[in-house]
Scaffold this motif. Sequence first.
Motif, PDB file in Angstrom:
ATOM      1  N   MET A  19       0.840  -1.200   0.000  1.00  0.00           N
ATOM      2  CA  MET A  19       0.000   0.000   0.000  1.00  0.00           C
ATOM      3  C   MET A  19       0.878   1.253   0.000  1.00  0.00           C
ATOM      4  O   MET A  19       0.659   2.175  -0.796  1.00  0.00           O
ATOM      5  CB  MET A  19      -0.927   0.003   1.207  1.00  0.00           C
ATOM      6  CG  MET A  19      -1.780   1.264   1.249  1.00  0.00           C
ATOM      7  SD  MET A  19      -3.156   1.146   2.373  1.00  0.00           S
ATOM      8  CE  MET A  19      -2.327   1.444   3.908  1.00  0.00           C
ATOM      9  N   ASP A  20       1.895   1.250   0.842  1.00  0.00           N
ATOM     10  CA  ASP A  20       2.782   2.419   0.877  1.00  0.00           C
ATOM     11  C   ASP A  20       3.458   2.626  -0.475  1.00  0.00           C
ATOM     12  O   ASP A  20       3.565   3.746  -0.968  1.00  0.00           O
ATOM     13  CB  ASP A  20       3.847   2.241   1.969  1.00  0.00           C
ATOM     14  CG  ASP A  20       3.222   2.249   3.359  1.00  0.00           C
ATOM     15  OD1 ASP A  20       2.047   2.684   3.466  1.00  0.00           O
ATOM     16  OD2 ASP A  20       3.881   1.797   4.317  1.00  0.00           O
ATOM     17  N   GLU A  21       3.895   1.514  -1.048  1.00  0.00           N
ATOM     18  CA  GLU A  21       4.575   1.624  -2.340  1.00  0.00           C
ATOM     19  C   GLU A  21       3.636   2.218  -3.394  1.00  0.00           C
ATOM     20  O   GLU A  21       4.017   3.071  -4.192  1.00  0.00           O
ATOM     21  CB  GLU A  21       5.086   0.253  -2.804  1.00  0.00           C
ATOM     22  CG  GLU A  21       5.817   0.380  -4.132  1.00  0.00           C
ATOM     23  CD  GLU A  21       6.388  -0.926  -4.677  1.00  0.00           C
ATOM     24  OE1 GLU A  21       6.253  -1.978  -4.002  1.00  0.00           O
ATOM     25  OE2 GLU A  21       6.948  -0.871  -5.790  1.00  0.00           O
ATOM     26  N   LEU A  22       2.390   1.740  -3.380  1.00  0.00           N
ATOM     27  CA  LEU A  22       1.443   2.211  -4.389  1.00  0.00           C
ATOM     28  C   LEU A  22       1.148   3.700  -4.218  1.00  0.00           C
ATOM     29  O   LEU A  22       1.015   4.439  -5.201  1.00  0.00           O
ATOM     30  CB  LEU A  22       0.155   1.391  -4.339  1.00  0.00           C
ATOM     31  CG  LEU A  22       0.308  -0.066  -4.806  1.00  0.00           C
ATOM     32  CD1 LEU A  22      -0.994  -0.846  -4.630  1.00  0.00           C
ATOM     33  CD2 LEU A  22       0.768  -0.127  -6.256  1.00  0.00           C
ATOM     34  N   PHE A  23       1.043   4.132  -2.980  1.00  0.00           N
ATOM     35  CA  PHE A  23       0.843   5.582  -2.769  1.00  0.00           C
ATOM     36  C   PHE A  23       2.015   6.376  -3.339  1.00  0.00           C
ATOM     37  O   PHE A  23       1.839   7.356  -4.047  1.00  0.00           O
ATOM     38  CB  PHE A  23       0.659   5.882  -1.274  1.00  0.00           C
ATOM     39  CG  PHE A  23      -0.795   5.899  -0.874  1.00  0.00           C
ATOM     40  CD1 PHE A  23      -1.598   6.996  -1.168  1.00  0.00           C
ATOM     41  CD2 PHE A  23      -1.366   4.818  -0.215  1.00  0.00           C
ATOM     42  CE1 PHE A  23      -2.946   7.014  -0.818  1.00  0.00           C
ATOM     43  CE2 PHE A  23      -2.708   4.821   0.129  1.00  0.00           C
ATOM     44  CZ  PHE A  23      -3.499   5.915  -0.170  1.00  0.00           C
ATOM     45  N   GLU A  24       3.224   5.890  -3.015  1.00  0.00           N
ATOM     46  CA  GLU A  24       4.432   6.575  -3.494  1.00  0.00           C
ATOM     47  C   GLU A  24       4.492   6.617  -5.010  1.00  0.00           C
ATOM     48  O   GLU A  24       4.751   7.635  -5.625  1.00  0.00           O
ATOM     49  CB  GLU A  24       5.689   5.797  -3.040  1.00  0.00           C
ATOM     50  CG  GLU A  24       6.013   5.916  -1.591  1.00  0.00           C
ATOM     51  CD  GLU A  24       6.507   7.300  -1.259  1.00  0.00           C
ATOM     52  OE1 GLU A  24       7.356   7.805  -2.008  1.00  0.00           O
ATOM     53  OE2 GLU A  24       6.018   7.877  -0.256  1.00  0.00           O
ATOM     54  N   ARG A  25       4.284   5.450  -5.565  1.00  0.00           N
ATOM     55  CA  ARG A  25       4.551   5.265  -6.985  1.00  0.00           C
ATOM     56  C   ARG A  25       3.477   5.879  -7.880  1.00  0.00           C
ATOM     57  O   ARG A  25       3.775   6.409  -8.931  1.00  0.00           O
ATOM     58  CB  ARG A  25       4.626   3.761  -7.254  1.00  0.00           C
ATOM     59  CG  ARG A  25       5.294   3.388  -8.530  1.00  0.00           C
ATOM     60  CD  ARG A  25       5.278   1.881  -8.684  1.00  0.00           C
ATOM     61  NE  ARG A  25       6.484   1.234  -8.208  1.00  0.00           N
ATOM     62  CZ  ARG A  25       7.637   1.229  -8.870  1.00  0.00           C
ATOM     63  NH1 ARG A  25       7.734   1.862 -10.013  1.00  0.00           N
ATOM     64  NH2 ARG A  25       8.681   0.604  -8.390  1.00  0.00           N
ATOM     65  N   TYR A  26       2.220   5.786  -7.430  1.00  0.00           N
ATOM     66  CA  TYR A  26       1.137   6.201  -8.332  1.00  0.00           C
ATOM     67  C   TYR A  26       0.223   7.300  -7.799  1.00  0.00           C
ATOM     68  O   TYR A  26      -0.248   8.131  -8.541  1.00  0.00           O
ATOM     69  CB  TYR A  26       0.283   4.985  -8.724  1.00  0.00           C
ATOM     70  CG  TYR A  26       1.071   3.930  -9.453  1.00  0.00           C
ATOM     71  CD1 TYR A  26       1.682   4.229 -10.669  1.00  0.00           C
ATOM     72  CD2 TYR A  26       1.237   2.663  -8.921  1.00  0.00           C
ATOM     73  CE1 TYR A  26       2.437   3.279 -11.344  1.00  0.00           C
ATOM     74  CE2 TYR A  26       1.985   1.697  -9.595  1.00  0.00           C
ATOM     75  CZ  TYR A  26       2.578   2.010 -10.798  1.00  0.00           C
ATOM     76  OH  TYR A  26       3.323   1.075 -11.460  1.00  0.00           O
ATOM     77  N   VAL A  27      -0.061   7.254  -6.505  1.00  0.00           N
ATOM     78  CA  VAL A  27      -1.031   8.228  -6.015  1.00  0.00           C
ATOM     79  C   VAL A  27      -0.379   9.598  -5.840  1.00  0.00           C
ATOM     80  O   VAL A  27      -0.886  10.605  -6.311  1.00  0.00           O
ATOM     81  CB  VAL A  27      -1.697   7.738  -4.708  1.00  0.00           C
ATOM     82  CG1 VAL A  27      -2.669   8.787  -4.183  1.00  0.00           C
ATOM     83  CG2 VAL A  27      -2.416   6.412  -4.959  1.00  0.00           C
ATOM     84  N   TRP A  28       0.787   9.620  -5.208  1.00  0.00           N
ATOM     85  CA  TRP A  28       1.427  10.921  -4.987  1.00  0.00           C
ATOM     86  C   TRP A  28       2.354  11.318  -6.123  1.00  0.00           C
ATOM     87  O   TRP A  28       2.695  12.478  -6.283  1.00  0.00           O
ATOM     88  CB  TRP A  28       2.284  10.912  -3.702  1.00  0.00           C
ATOM     89  CG  TRP A  28       1.603  10.427  -2.446  1.00  0.00           C
ATOM     90  CD1 TRP A  28       2.063   9.458  -1.604  1.00  0.00           C
ATOM     91  CD2 TRP A  28       0.379  10.904  -1.878  1.00  0.00           C
ATOM     92  NE1 TRP A  28       1.193   9.288  -0.560  1.00  0.00           N
ATOM     93  CE2 TRP A  28       0.147  10.170  -0.692  1.00  0.00           C
ATOM     94  CE3 TRP A  28      -0.552  11.877  -2.251  1.00  0.00           C
ATOM     95  CZ2 TRP A  28      -0.955  10.358   0.113  1.00  0.00           C
ATOM     96  CZ3 TRP A  28      -1.659  12.069  -1.442  1.00  0.00           C
ATOM     97  CH2 TRP A  28      -1.850  11.321  -0.283  1.00  0.00           C
TER      98      TRP A  28
END
Length: 808
Positions: free
Chosen positions: A409-418
């Motif tokens: 989840m953290d990775e996805l936020f970093e990579r795509y959401v933010w």
Amino acid sequence: MRPSDLSTLPDGVPEALEAEGIEEFYPPQAEAVEAGVADGESVVASVPTASGKTLIAELAMLSAIARGGKALYIVPLRALASEKKTEFERWEEFGIDVGVSTGNYQSDGEWLASRDIIVATSEKVDSLIRNGAPWVNDLTCVVADEVHLVDDSGRGPTLEVTLAKLRKINRDLQVVALSATVGNAGEVARWLDAALVESDWRPIELKTGVHYGNAVNFDDGSQREVPVGKGQKPTAALVADALDEEVSGRGGSSLVFVNSRRNAEGAAKRLADVTASRLAPDERAELEELAKKIRDDSDTDTSDDLAECVREGAAFHHAGLSATQRSLVEDAFRDRLVKCISATPTLAAGVNTPARRVIVRDWKRYDGEFGGMQPLDTLEVHQMMGRAGRPGLDPYGEALLLAKDRDTMDELFERYVWADPEEVRSKLAAEPALRTHVLATVASGFATTRAGLLEFLDRTLYASQTGDDARLGEVTDRVLEYLAANDFLEREDGTLTATGIGHTVSRLYLDPMSAAEIVDGLREGVERAGDAGGTADASATATQRTRPAGDGEVPEDAAEASFVTGTDLVADDGADSADDGDDGGPEDTDAADGDADRPTLTPLGLYHLVARTPDMYQLYLKSGDRQTYEEQFYEREPEFLGRAPSEFEDVAWEDWLAALKTARLLEDWAGELDEDTIAERYGVGPGDIRGKVDTAEWLLGAAEQLANELDLDVVLDVREAKKRVEDGVREELLDLTGVRGVGRKRARRLFEAGIETRAELREADKSVVLGALRGREKTAENVLQAVGRQDPSMDGVETDASASAAAT
Ligand code: ADP
């Protein structure tokens, strides 16, 4: 600002726009107008998906036409060309003609010259420029849709070079480039000498987030509970949740992005359970209708699977579907009849199918170049996410990723959401791209010296990004070397000229490497047969042969794809399998037994030759395939043209076998094997079969012209192989399939009813013809008329029961 504030548009257009609901320009549109997009100024608009880019393009094109100009709209995918054309056709009532130019890379006829707006892919435009289409000089406004795709190593260079050529032809050309939000839109704008409109404004709010555990965590810190039941997949839970949430009287639809066709199909089947239980009775009836249309379109497992899902309110969408099936699914989704689509990213990215909820299920994809699963680019994921939210229907759109654990989840936020999207980088310096474009640039006279060539290349994004002339010079020299070594170019006293063959290759739109492979293979075939007819350097004399006008007819008839009852396998056409047991090595010279006065090239050998070129996307070898095709290779070794690699040259050997698999598909098609069996045998969809057939037809047409020009005595073999793959029939039906309206299936039935040639068809008993055509009177009349029968009328003709029974 509103449409009627613009005085540049043709009369009536502002009112029509306002009647469509465009009462006020969206902020990025207003900015583009201020930058002069309606007054002939070049503009790069880098704005999110679904925020009205098309209207920016329309304002530019319509204003240009009102000033007496002509516009070109470049689309990134063939599938989008007709969609855009339909969209622009609403301007016809204001006297604006729209034309679309797709099809094969052949001349499109003069009629495009009379159109005000032309829609085409960049490959097509490039080909039209190479073939000297005169109207290109009249263009005053060019739109490049999805210009961020210059970053794509496959197609980007063509778009880049095409824009450079168009701008060289008309130095005052207005260029309007539409882009997703990218990291370096300013650089793109500088390259095109255009004003920049950059914005992250969206017409409808987008909430992005990650589902983890039993909830979605949104970027704004809020949460929505979406528990996942026992044995349930998170995707199913999310799709159900969207459907159960009432929006404008109905539940919300979802678009699920996955990383492969197989996954798209699998997901749709599972999601159909979710949608099926949420359908209203009237919807069921409508979906039943739709499923029938999908089945009627083509008779394959893929169609059946799709129809089954659609009956239940779900669908999958990928490049294996036929164009008709794709648009049926898209329309039904827009009409909210189909509740959920699972799609592969490549295709759904460009299509206007807004959804209440977008679920990016797979964010990694197999990468052939780097190997293994690689994460998708931020840019690509943002584009998928941008499909969320239907203006006028949803209060906001939701775009979600899925995580199994907290770290992900953290990775996805970093990579795509933010994350910000990547920068667009030119891929022009890659050799295959440069090879093709350098030859075309010289052949069509855009440059005649090395310096001129470099000056031309200086107009590309590549040059403006690198500022490193030395590297460009180096690669260019390597490419010039290759082109000269293969007789496509001559270099004398610093002057570059394309040879006759070089011109042909460029006009045919072949990758020079494909042409070299084909020429070598054909020559080898001729030599092997001991026929010395025109080998060495016939190319030098071939300058003035004009191209037999390829009339640009695409075998849309392949769409009439058809099936022959009970026809078994092929493998035995022609005099091929004569010498089995021969274990001769790759240089099996005894195939030339001396007395044939002309080499006989088999269709399989020719299909394999064209399947080996870089212009054909080969089928992959799946596990177990290697052995199958190795066996077939040894069985049919004498048929292959050119030098086979040894089994120890790993990559080359794999390639050779993959080409064999592709060639076998084509051979099966030309042997009248039914589409469904082919689809199953090779693990492909109907769209793929047609794609391979189209490409083979084009490449064999090119091979025929090359053989002609080089005076190689194989033209007839090549032509026959081409005709057979084009019509999908064995040799004996070729006469009949030459009749308009007679495809492979009808030809076979006529043949079985005893009508073997056109001449026989002209004289045949009407009841037999009618029987063979399954009692379809109108069809029978059309066919007889096409073959030149005096009195084609079927009035009063009885269907001959026995003939019709024999035909089924
Ligand atoms: P993009 O090309 O940026 O993805 P589109 O051009 O397809 O987006 O626009 C998405 C939708 O918004 C279309 O249905 C279009 O008709 C609508 N639209 C565009 N501009 C306006 C506007 N100013 N007012 C209302 N609707 C608009």
